[in-house]
Design an enzyme around this catalytic site. Structure first.
Site, short mmCIF file in Angstrom:
data_model
loop_
_atom_site.label_atom_id
_atom_site.label_comp_id
_atom_site.label_asym_id
_atom_site.label_seq_id
_atom_site.Cartn_x
_atom_site.Cartn_y
_atom_site.Cartn_z
N LYS A 164 0.83 -1.20 0.00
CA LYS A 164 0.00 0.00 0.00
C LYS A 164 0.87 1.26 0.00
CE LYS A 164 -4.30 -1.85 1.65
NZ LYS A 164 -5.12 -1.80 0.44
N HIS A 167 -14.69 1.76 0.78
CA HIS A 167 -14.69 0.30 0.88
C HIS A 167 -15.88 -0.27 0.12
CE1 HIS A 167 -15.04 -3.46 3.66
NE2 HIS A 167 -14.48 -3.75 2.50
#
Length: 283
Positions: free
Chosen positions: A77, A118
């Site tokens: 990430k 999300h």
């Protein structure tokens, strides 16, 4: 996103996965036509709106929104968010389902334009986007993100930054316990799924959902939440017994759950999704 009229760029370095992604999109669009959800012209426009490139370097600068969707590993990430940040998009979102937004915000130059977005598998049929606000996420960024969610025909739930947010904490508890029940011989995967579906009106059982999401993804999330929230999220031995995360592929999933792998949505990994909004903004 493409169906909503949003020009969509997908970054996928693996040529085989790129081809598989486009095949899945074509299947989904054809299904939409057959079910009366899309017109042939609408499907053609959506397909035209989709572009696949092989690296972040190929996407334009100053996009309205870029969403990172790599695996739940902090080192990956950090690398990808740094590459995205160099492209100076207006907003950067992360599709993380377990990592702290504030932790990830440290990897971008301006944390006020960063937040969690999300999505849920299968993306085109699940109506929720969990919008996760970090401590430094600006109100303008949050408002723009909520407008984006509306623009793609979904609903939002705004959650303050916390490990696992709301949905993953509940989802993982059910998934962990379901796998433990297989491990303990409580019932077959099929019967455990059927019990949950019929008793609680879940559209899909927790073990089938684990197949869809992927054991490797589940394992990464369990490990993250175990670190943050304790051993109630510890991965069951039946799952960790299949070896390292990278070894858990389709065959491993099928052996673990003793059921046919059901691929719905983008069940295979897509390394980066970059969504560019139309020139007239989020509306």
């Amino acid at each position: 996103m493409a169906v909503a009229g949003i020009a969509t760029i997908v970054v996928e370095p693996n040529p085989d996965r790129s081809a598989a992604l486009l095949d899945q999109v074509d299947i989904a669009l054809a299904s939409g036509i057959s079910r009366g959800k899309l017109t042939p012209d609408g499907a053609a426009e959506a397909r035209e709106a989709l572009t696949v490139v092989s690296s972040v370097a190929e996407i334009p600068e100053r996009l309205d929104l870029v969403i990172e969707t790599v695996s739940e590993r902090l080192d990956i990430k950090e690398l990808v968010l740094g590459e995205i940040d160099a492209k100076l998009p207006k907003i950067i979102g992360s599709n993380t389902s377990s990592m702290s937004i504030d932790t990830l915000a440290a990897f971008v130059g301006d944390p006020t334009r960063f937040l969690g977005l999300h999505f849920f598998n299968p993306v085109w049929s699940i109506g929720l986007v969990e919008v996760v606000r970090g401590t430094r996420t600006s109100q303008e960024t949050l408002d723009d993100a909520l407008e984006f969610v509306i623009a793609i025909g979904k609903e939002s739930a705004v959650i303050n930054d916390s490990p696992g947010f709301a949905t993953s904490r509940i989802d993982l508890i059910v998934a962990v316990e379901s796998i433990r029940m297989i491990q303990e011989g409580v019932g077959s995967a099929e019967d455990i799924d059927r019990a949950i579906q019929l008793a609680y009106r879940h559209p899909v059982g927790p073990l089938t959902l684990t197949d869809i999401v992927g054991l490797d993804v589940r394992l990464d999330i369990m490990r993250q939440l175990q670190i943050s929230l304790g051993d109630r999220f510890a991965p069951p031995k039946l799952l960790t017994g299949h070896g390292r995360t990278k070894d858990l592929g389709q065959e491993g999933r099928t052996r673990l759950l003793h059921m046919e792998l059901r691929t719905a949505g983008l069940a295979y990994p897509v390394n980066w999704l970059c969504w560019r909004l139309l020139p007239d903004g989020f509306g």
